[in-house]
Every structure is written in C-alpha cells, then in structure tokens.
Design a protein around this motif. Structure first.
Motif, PDB file in Angstrom:
ATOM      1  N   GLN A 106      27.562  37.156  48.290  1.00 36.77           N
ATOM      2  CA  GLN A 106      29.003  36.964  48.359  1.00 36.77           C
ATOM      3  C   GLN A 106      29.707  37.987  47.478  1.00 36.77           C
ATOM      4  OE1 GLN A 106      30.488  34.774  50.430  1.00 36.77           O
ATOM      5  NE2 GLN A 106      28.451  34.181  51.155  1.00 36.77           N
ATOM      6  N   ARG A 107      30.758  38.589  47.996  1.00 38.04           N
ATOM      7  CA  ARG A 107      31.522  39.572  47.257  1.00 38.04           C
ATOM      8  C   ARG A 107      32.189  38.921  46.050  1.00 38.04           C
ATOM      9  NH1 ARG A 107      34.380  44.424  48.286  1.00 38.04           N
ATOM     10  NH2 ARG A 107      35.185  45.087  46.273  1.00 38.04           N
ATOM     11  N   PRO A 128      41.410  42.025  43.565  1.00 34.80           N
ATOM     12  CA  PRO A 128      41.528  40.845  44.421  1.00 34.80           C
ATOM     13  C   PRO A 128      40.995  41.134  45.821  1.00 34.80           C
ATOM     14  CG  PRO A 128      43.629  41.963  44.270  1.00 34.80           C
ATOM     15  CD  PRO A 128      42.702  42.694  43.340  1.00 34.80           C
ATOM     16  N   PRO A 129      40.700  40.072  46.577  1.00 34.07           N
ATOM     17  CA  PRO A 129      40.254  40.294  47.960  1.00 34.07           C
ATOM     18  C   PRO A 129      41.393  40.817  48.816  1.00 34.07           C
ATOM     19  CG  PRO A 129      40.584  37.967  47.544  1.00 34.07           C
ATOM     20  CD  PRO A 129      40.723  38.657  46.218  1.00 34.07           C
ATOM     21  N   GLY A 163      31.222  47.325  46.591  1.00 35.27           N
ATOM     22  CA  GLY A 163      31.480  45.970  46.144  1.00 35.27           C
ATOM     23  C   GLY A 163      30.386  45.447  45.220  1.00 35.27           C
ATOM     24  N   LEU A 164      30.747  44.456  44.419  1.00 36.25           N
ATOM     25  CA  LEU A 164      29.802  43.764  43.553  1.00 36.25           C
ATOM     26  C   LEU A 164      29.540  42.395  44.181  1.00 36.25           C
ATOM     27  CD1 LEU A 164      28.275  43.971  40.847  1.00 36.25           C
ATOM     28  CD2 LEU A 164      30.220  42.847  39.773  1.00 36.25           C
ATOM     29  N   LEU A 183      41.642  35.080  54.033  1.00 36.16           N
ATOM     30  CA  LEU A 183      41.669  33.892  53.197  1.00 36.16           C
ATOM     31  C   LEU A 183      40.367  33.806  52.423  1.00 36.16           C
ATOM     32  CD1 LEU A 183      43.341  31.299  52.572  1.00 36.16           C
ATOM     33  CD2 LEU A 183      42.007  30.161  54.357  1.00 36.16           C
ATOM     34  N   SER A 184      40.461  33.613  51.110  1.00 30.88           N
ATOM     35  CA  SER A 184      39.269  33.517  50.278  1.00 30.88           C
ATOM     36  C   SER A 184      38.445  32.296  50.679  1.00 30.88           C
ATOM     37  CB  SER A 184      39.669  33.412  48.800  1.00 30.88           C
ATOM     38  OG  SER A 184      38.551  33.065  48.010  1.00 30.88           O
ATOM     39  N   ILE A 185      37.150  32.384  50.513  1.00 30.33           N
ATOM     40  CA  ILE A 185      36.298  31.236  50.815  1.00 30.33           C
ATOM     41  C   ILE A 185      36.542  30.087  49.837  1.00 30.33           C
ATOM     42  CG2 ILE A 185      34.497  32.658  51.839  1.00 30.33           C
ATOM     43  CD1 ILE A 185      32.941  32.379  49.219  1.00 30.33           C
TER      44      ILE A 185
END
Length: 350
Positions: free
Chosen positions: A206-207, A214-215, A200-201, A220-222
C-alpha cells in the motif's frame, strides 16, 4: 580411399633376401657394392629395406591427408601432403599448443605436494594461478589484484580479506560478514535519517502518504474521505458489511407468498406481517409458538388473530390469546383450544 603408388619390394614369404643376421654382417651394407657382380640376395635385401619404409611413410600420408601419393617425381606436393598428414594426425589425438577442445578427462600429477599452474594471456602476461598450497586445498589467485578464493580440505569456500562473494551479481553477506552499516537490510531496520525516493514509498503493497505528500485529490483514500461528486457503482454500496440504500434505491419493502406476507414502512420503520397458523389439536388447550417471517429489529407491538372456523366448526370455546410480546422479537406464543387451532394472524412491530 587415397591411392599409394610407392609399393614395397620383396615382401612375400620365402623372398630371395638375406636374414637379419646376414644383412647385419654384410660388409657391403656399410661401404656399398664395389665393381663386379652383386649377389641377388644382397641387392633384394637393400631394395626391400628402402621400399618397405618408403611404402609405410607414403601410406601414412595417404591415410591422414586423404590425398593420392603418386610416383611422379613431384617432391613439392609430396612434402605438402606429408605436413598435412602430420597435422591431421596430431589434431585427432593431441591438443595443439595453440589451444583446442579437450573432450576427455585431464589428470595432472606433480612430484611435489605444492603445485602451481600459471594462467597467461595471449601476450604471455601472467593473469593468475591455480595452486594447491597444502594437502586438500585448491586456491585460485588473481595476479592482477593479488586476491584469491580457495576450497579447503573440508569443502569450505574461503576468500581473501576484502574479496566479495557474488551470486548473480549480488553481494552475499553472512553474520560474520554483514553489509555496510550505511545501508538498511532488505529484512527491515531502523532508518536514522530521511528517506527520499524517486518513486512511491510502500508498506505491505500500500502506498504511504504524508501531509507533504498527499494522495492524488482525484481519488478517495482507502482510509475514507469526503466525496464531492456522485458515487456510481456497478454493484451495491456497503457500510461495515451492510448494504446502503437510498430513496431512489430502496431495499425490498414487501413480500407475499400464499398466506405469508410482510411489509415494511421505510419512513417510520414499522413492520407489518402475517400468515396462517395450524396449532395442536388438544381439547384442554395448547400453546404453540408462531415464528415471524422477518424479525422485528426492536420488538413486537401487537398480535391479532382471525379464526378459520369453517374447518373446525362454528362454535368456539376459547378466546385466543398471546403472552408478553417483549419475550421475543422473532416469534410469539399462541394460546388456543381444539376448535381454535387454525387461525390467520397479524403482527405489528418496529
């Protein structure tokens, strides 16, 4: 302690031997004794000279080999013990040519200002040198690569061009020796091309995601998103710091404590509350402010009073009043006389 059977002869004070000058002048010392009678002093001196040195050598063998030196004619054992004694003696105070551990300091002096010490491997091949090319400099050179590092007279560490300085296996850089421009500094910088990582970057822990990366759709995205199922939390659910309620999870709608009470209708937002007020005893009339139990989010719509006349007498002289209810949503003004100073009140608002 090892035993020494080779003992000295004629060593007591006053022994019957020649003096050193007499022994030096004795002709028989060179040619030996001829036929005839030899003098006891001369014989004793010859025996003492040979026995004293023999005793000294034998005692050296006994002390350093820790083996008995016996007068038994066994010359082979005597020779072996002599070699062992010499080896043990040398190993105690001297560093052998084959190497060893130096427990004291080493000081090497040279009669020139430029001194070089050669380092060879087991096959005798020169691997490098330690030299002092000029006064105050110390240089270590690799014979294999021809590169070196040195400490100059000011204590600076200098290296040959192209020689890396490493700390725990990591290359050390400086403003005058920056890293390769093909790489980005760990302190950040501008990337002119694409970044392709096998993991991951991250930015500040935070990713980082993209439209093509996409996540995980299970989470659920932050930054928010749409939840297709139920949300079940072990604590409250909040929106911008405010607790979120639902019909099955309503907030507290009422509270009663003695004469103080309040009730909120969740469907309309109307709030009803009341309590008991005791005002100032003044025959000319008084104005007291009565605070609400909970604030009306918008405004107070109505206030009503019920006098408590039993404690004041049954006659009243005033008609209890209030002022403009839009002045505050947390309290209201109460105008009353001395006989109306105790009353129950109720306020309505939303």
């Amino acid at each position: 302690m090892a035993k020494n059977e080779f003992l000295p002869f004629g060593v007591n004070n006053g022994a019957n031997v020649l003096s050193s000058d007499e022994w030096l002048a004795l002709s028989a010392r060179s040619s030996g004794f001829n036929t005839g009678v030899a003098k006891s002093k001369e014989i004793n001196t010859a025996l003492r000279q040979s026995s004293v040195i023999t005793n000294a050598v034998a005692q050296f063998i006994a002390d350093n080999s820790e083996q008995d030196v016996l007068d038994n004619g066994d010359t082979k054992t005597l020779q072996i013990n002599l070699v062992n004694a010499l080896t043990q003696f040398i190993n105690k105070g001297y560093l052998p040519l084959t190497g060893g551990i130096l427990t004291g300091g080493l000081e090497v002096k040279s009669n020139t200002t430029a001194t070089k010490y050669t380092i060879k491997d087991a096959n005798g091949k020169v691997q490098g040198t330690v030299s002092t090319p000029t006064d105050g400099y110390v240089r270590v050179t690799s014979n294999v690569t021809g590169k070196y590092f040195e400490i100059d007279r000011n204590g600076n560490l200098n290296t040959a061009t192209g020689t890396e300085v490493l700390e725990q296996g990591q290359r050390v850089y400086s403003p005058n020796n920056p890293p390769d421009s093909r790489y980005i500094s760990i302190n950040g910088g501008r990337v002119l091309g694409s970044i392709d990582t096998s993991a991951g970057l991250y930015e500040q822990g935070q990713r980082v995601y993209s439209p093509n990366n996409p996540p995980d759709s299970r989470y659920l995205s932050i930054h928010g998103g749409r939840v297709l199922g139920n949300i079940d939390t072990g604590a409250g659910l909040y929106e911008q710091g405010q607790r979120v309620y639902s019909p099955n999870n309503p907030p507290t709608q009422r509270a009663v404590s003695g004469d103080a009470w309040w009730y909120k209708d969740l469907s309309s937002g109307m709030i009803f509350q009341g309590g008991f007020a005791s005002g100032t005893n003044n025959s000319n009339g008084s104005t007291d402010w009565v605070g609400l139990h909970i604030a009306m989010p918008n405004r107070i719509l109505s206030v009503s009073f019920t006098l408590r006349n039993f404690a004041q007498g049954y006659e009243t002289t005033w008609n209890t009043q209030t002022s403009n209810l839009m002045a505050s949503n947390t309290s209201f003004a109460w105008y009353h006389g001395a006989r109306e100073r105790e009353a129950y009140w109720m306020a309505v608002g939303y």
